[in-house]
Motif scaffolding. Structure first.
Motif, PDB file in Angstrom:
ATOM      1  N   ILE A 174       0.836  -1.209   0.000  1.00 22.97           N
ATOM      2  CA  ILE A 174       0.000   0.000   0.000  1.00 22.97           C
ATOM      3  C   ILE A 174       0.868   1.256   0.000  1.00 22.97           C
ATOM      4  O   ILE A 174       0.694   2.159  -0.826  1.00 22.97           O
ATOM      5  CB  ILE A 174      -0.942  -0.009   1.220  1.00 22.97           C
ATOM      6  CG1 ILE A 174      -1.975  -1.129   1.059  1.00 22.97           C
ATOM      7  CG2 ILE A 174      -1.636   1.347   1.388  1.00 22.97           C
ATOM      8  CD1 ILE A 174      -2.842  -1.350   2.278  1.00 22.97           C
ATOM      9  N   PHE A 175       1.830   1.315   0.913  1.00 24.66           N
ATOM     10  CA  PHE A 175       2.665   2.514   1.005  1.00 24.66           C
ATOM     11  C   PHE A 175       3.645   2.609  -0.156  1.00 24.66           C
ATOM     12  O   PHE A 175       4.007   3.709  -0.586  1.00 24.66           O
ATOM     13  CB  PHE A 175       3.387   2.551   2.345  1.00 24.66           C
ATOM     14  CG  PHE A 175       2.463   2.806   3.508  1.00 24.66           C
ATOM     15  CD1 PHE A 175       1.697   3.967   3.561  1.00 24.66           C
ATOM     16  CD2 PHE A 175       2.335   1.896   4.543  1.00 24.66           C
ATOM     17  CE1 PHE A 175       0.835   4.216   4.609  1.00 24.66           C
ATOM     18  CE2 PHE A 175       1.470   2.132   5.605  1.00 24.66           C
ATOM     19  CZ  PHE A 175       0.715   3.302   5.640  1.00 24.66           C
ATOM     20  N   SER A 184      -0.469  12.339  -1.883  1.00 26.45           N
ATOM     21  CA  SER A 184      -0.497  13.156  -0.669  1.00 26.45           C
ATOM     22  C   SER A 184      -1.334  12.514   0.435  1.00 26.45           C
ATOM     23  O   SER A 184      -1.146  12.819   1.616  1.00 26.45           O
ATOM     24  CB  SER A 184      -1.059  14.547  -0.985  1.00 26.45           C
ATOM     25  OG  SER A 184      -0.192  15.238  -1.861  1.00 26.45           O
ATOM     26  N   SER A 185      -2.256  11.642   0.056  1.00 29.22           N
ATOM     27  CA  SER A 185      -3.082  10.955   1.044  1.00 29.22           C
ATOM     28  C   SER A 185      -3.649   9.681   0.422  1.00 29.22           C
ATOM     29  O   SER A 185      -3.604   9.489  -0.791  1.00 29.22           O
ATOM     30  CB  SER A 185      -4.215  11.852   1.546  1.00 29.22           C
ATOM     31  OG  SER A 185      -5.003  12.319   0.475  1.00 29.22           O
ATOM     32  N   LEU A 210      -2.462   0.868   9.668  1.00 30.49           N
ATOM     33  CA  LEU A 210      -2.143   1.676   8.493  1.00 30.49           C
ATOM     34  C   LEU A 210      -2.180   3.172   8.816  1.00 30.49           C
ATOM     35  O   LEU A 210      -1.392   3.949   8.264  1.00 30.49           O
ATOM     36  CB  LEU A 210      -3.122   1.353   7.363  1.00 30.49           C
ATOM     37  CG  LEU A 210      -2.946  -0.037   6.734  1.00 30.49           C
ATOM     38  CD1 LEU A 210      -4.101  -0.366   5.804  1.00 30.49           C
ATOM     39  CD2 LEU A 210      -1.619  -0.104   5.965  1.00 30.49           C
ATOM     40  N   LYS A 211      -3.069   3.566   9.702  1.00 28.63           N
ATOM     41  CA  LYS A 211      -3.115   4.973  10.112  1.00 28.63           C
ATOM     42  C   LYS A 211      -1.801   5.377  10.775  1.00 28.63           C
ATOM     43  O   LYS A 211      -1.245   6.449  10.471  1.00 28.63           O
ATOM     44  CB  LYS A 211      -4.280   5.196  11.065  1.00 28.63           C
ATOM     45  CG  LYS A 211      -4.380   6.626  11.583  1.00 28.63           C
ATOM     46  CD  LYS A 211      -5.511   6.783  12.591  1.00 28.63           C
ATOM     47  CE  LYS A 211      -5.546   8.213  13.139  1.00 28.63           C
ATOM     48  NZ  LYS A 211      -6.625   8.382  14.153  1.00 28.63           N
ATOM     49  N   LEU A 217       4.980   8.325   7.648  1.00 29.40           N
ATOM     50  CA  LEU A 217       5.425   8.611   6.283  1.00 29.40           C
ATOM     51  C   LEU A 217       4.827   9.897   5.721  1.00 29.40           C
ATOM     52  O   LEU A 217       5.043  10.224   4.554  1.00 29.40           O
ATOM     53  CB  LEU A 217       5.049   7.442   5.366  1.00 29.40           C
ATOM     54  CG  LEU A 217       5.741   6.109   5.653  1.00 29.40           C
ATOM     55  CD1 LEU A 217       5.095   4.989   4.834  1.00 29.40           C
ATOM     56  CD2 LEU A 217       7.230   6.213   5.330  1.00 29.40           C
ATOM     57  N   ASP A 218       4.077  10.621   6.521  1.00 32.08           N
ATOM     58  CA  ASP A 218       3.378  11.823   6.072  1.00 32.08           C
ATOM     59  C   ASP A 218       2.428  11.491   4.921  1.00 32.08           C
ATOM     60  O   ASP A 218       2.294  12.227   3.953  1.00 32.08           O
ATOM     61  CB  ASP A 218       4.381  12.908   5.631  1.00 32.08           C
ATOM     62  CG  ASP A 218       3.710  14.282   5.496  1.00 32.08           C
ATOM     63  OD1 ASP A 218       2.652  14.480   6.143  1.00 32.08           O
ATOM     64  OD2 ASP A 218       4.232  15.128   4.747  1.00 32.08           O
TER      65      ASP A 218
END
Length: 241
Positions: A174-175, A184-185, A210-211, A217-218
């Motif tokens: 995911i990341f 950005s999000s 995940l939050k 990771l911003d």
């Protein structure tokens, strides 16, 4: 003169025949040409896809039987697999594939242009953007919607596909997708084929994990949507994010 072969009679022009004398499975095509697509019933449109019926049933008859088996509900028809369609008399693999392909094209067309550059302002926007990908699925899938700083959809990514009861979402994947796209999000989405919108204990734990990773990771997780064909559950709306 004896022995002379009589001259053959000229063929009658095709336009001289009444539509009623044509094979029934050919009539929907002619009706579409003469009156337009809106004039055809669901069974007639489906018959055009089938092309032909059986020795005892016309294509229209076969189409009516298929629709009757689904309660004349096109959404239920769209949920049928190729194998399920092939259980109907007169439906082989090729015809079943044609039906599935036609319904999939219709589903993709529905919101394709709007979703391509959609701006997400609320959970319902997410639901409409992801619906073409998760509608009618008999198994679970996990997707992420990547947004830019203006909350505009950059990309929708399929992360995993599972069975009826669940699927596994790898945070690293995911990341990785989000970082490669310079998102950005992130918005998380997975479906519940059962129609149950309530999150499981595993859903809640994964969202929390995940939050926390996104904060480091911003890459904030804006929402986690549980999709069903009848509606959705939003973690953000319920105050769980």
């Amino acid at each position: 003169m004896a022995g002379t072969t009589p001259a053959p009679k000229p063929y009658q022009a095709a336009q001289g025949f009444s539509i009623k004398s044509w094979a029934e499975e050919d009539r929907p095509r002619e009706k579409l040409l003469l009156k337009g697509r809106a004039a055809l019933s669901d069974a007639e449109l489906l018959a055009i896809l089938l092309g032909s019926g059986t020795a005892k049933l016309s294509a229209v008859d076969v189409a009516k039987l298929i629709l009757a088996a689904t309660g004349n509900d096109l959404n239920e028809l769209a949920r049928l697999s190729i194998k399920e369609l092939m259980r109907h008399k007169g439906i082989g693999e090729a015809k079943a594939i044609t039906i599935v392909a036609a319904l999939e094209l219709g589903r993709r067309r529905k919101d394709a242009d709007a979703a391509a550059r959609a701006i997400i302002t609320c959970s319902r926007d997410i639901y409409h953007v992801i619906r073409p990908h998760l509608q009618d699925l008999p198994h679970e899938e996990f997707w992420v919607v990547l947004l830019n700083r203006a909350n505009r959809v950059m990309r929708k990514v399929s992360i995993s596909r599972g069975g009826v009861a669940g699927t596994v979402a790898d945070p690293k994947l995911i990341f990785k997708e989000a970082l490669e796209q310079l998102a950005s999000s992130i918005i998380l989405v997975h479906n519940h084929p059962s129609g149950n919108r309530s999150p499981s204990t595993a859903d809640i734990a994964l969202t929390r994990k995940l939050k926390e990773g996104g904060m480091l990771l911003d890459l904030p997780i804006l929402d986690h949507l549980i999709y069903t064909d009848q509606g959705y559950y939003s973690f953000a709306d319920e105050g769980l994010l």
